[in-house]
Design an enzyme around this catalytic site. Sequence first.
Site: not given
Length: 346
Positions: A170, A297, A325
């Site tokens: 991320s 996601d 995610h």
Amino acid sequence: MGNRFICMKKKEANENGSRSKRMVRSQRKMLSEEEFLHRQALSMALHQHQLSQRFEGSMSRRIGSTSFRRRNLPDDLLSNEKQPPDFLEKIKTKNFILIHGEGFGAWCWYKTIALLEESGLFPTAFDLTGSGIDLTDTNSVATLAEYSKPLVDYLRGLPEDEKVILVGHSSGGACISYALEHFPQKISKAIFVCATMVSNGQRPFDVFAEELGSAEHFMKESKFLIYGNGKDKPPTGFMFEKEQMKGLYFNQSPAKDVALAMVSMRPIPLGPIMEKLSLTPENYGSGRRFYIQTLDDRALSPDVQEKLVRENPPEGVFKIKGSDHSPFLAKPQSLHKILIEIAQIP
């Protein structure tokens, strides 16, 4: 009549005795189950305590030194596929540095750490500044350099002839991009896991604009903002509500891992993700980058991830079906397999 009454009383007594025995057995079973659950909870607590041991220096936590044995791994972590005996010979760089994303900590990599160690590799996970069990106040972390300090200090201390494989999740993608720019000679490969693989002059936050809106709008209107320096000053961080986090980050993750995340997530410092990165072709551009897309996601949609790799092409792109995610929780085996595959690329 008297004998019949005596027999009835005896029968009743026997039934009461049997009922009492059943109740005792039932109570013993319940106590046994409670004791088992208590022991299981205690074992998990001890395991978590071992994971969160603090190490000396500016490194908040180095989990790579914690040993995981196969017999201690849950069944869903055990690989059914045997690695070929010579696969380690194909991996020149065996040190993996795992960098978490916004709100997470080194704890999120526990399955990946176990799997990599079982494969004979050497994973290390850091708490970035103000994350995980690092005691720094999140509101005081204003720059990407401050946020990435544990990683920077580690890379700076590496011997000249030693390289590592960086794995960033991320917004942790911004940290490994920053590291590629400043320590290109110490990074063998950089792996972006549904991460903010930004281009020169771009902010990590811009990648999430589709979900969160423009940075300017978010800074003015978001109900998730934290004002660590007072309401009359600019916001210093933000944190989603639990239900929103579950929907964004953990829509395919196991319930137990979601429960772990809900008590472990921390506020996200705004400064680092609002900072524009300065990336040069000579340093960042010379690095070997790989991208892992997550196809279920909701925080960083597949379309956005596709756009990232199209605008800033890496050397290779891999995809994980059915992952949210947090692939290290939702699809640890798939993630592990790809990490091993990338590590073996000459």
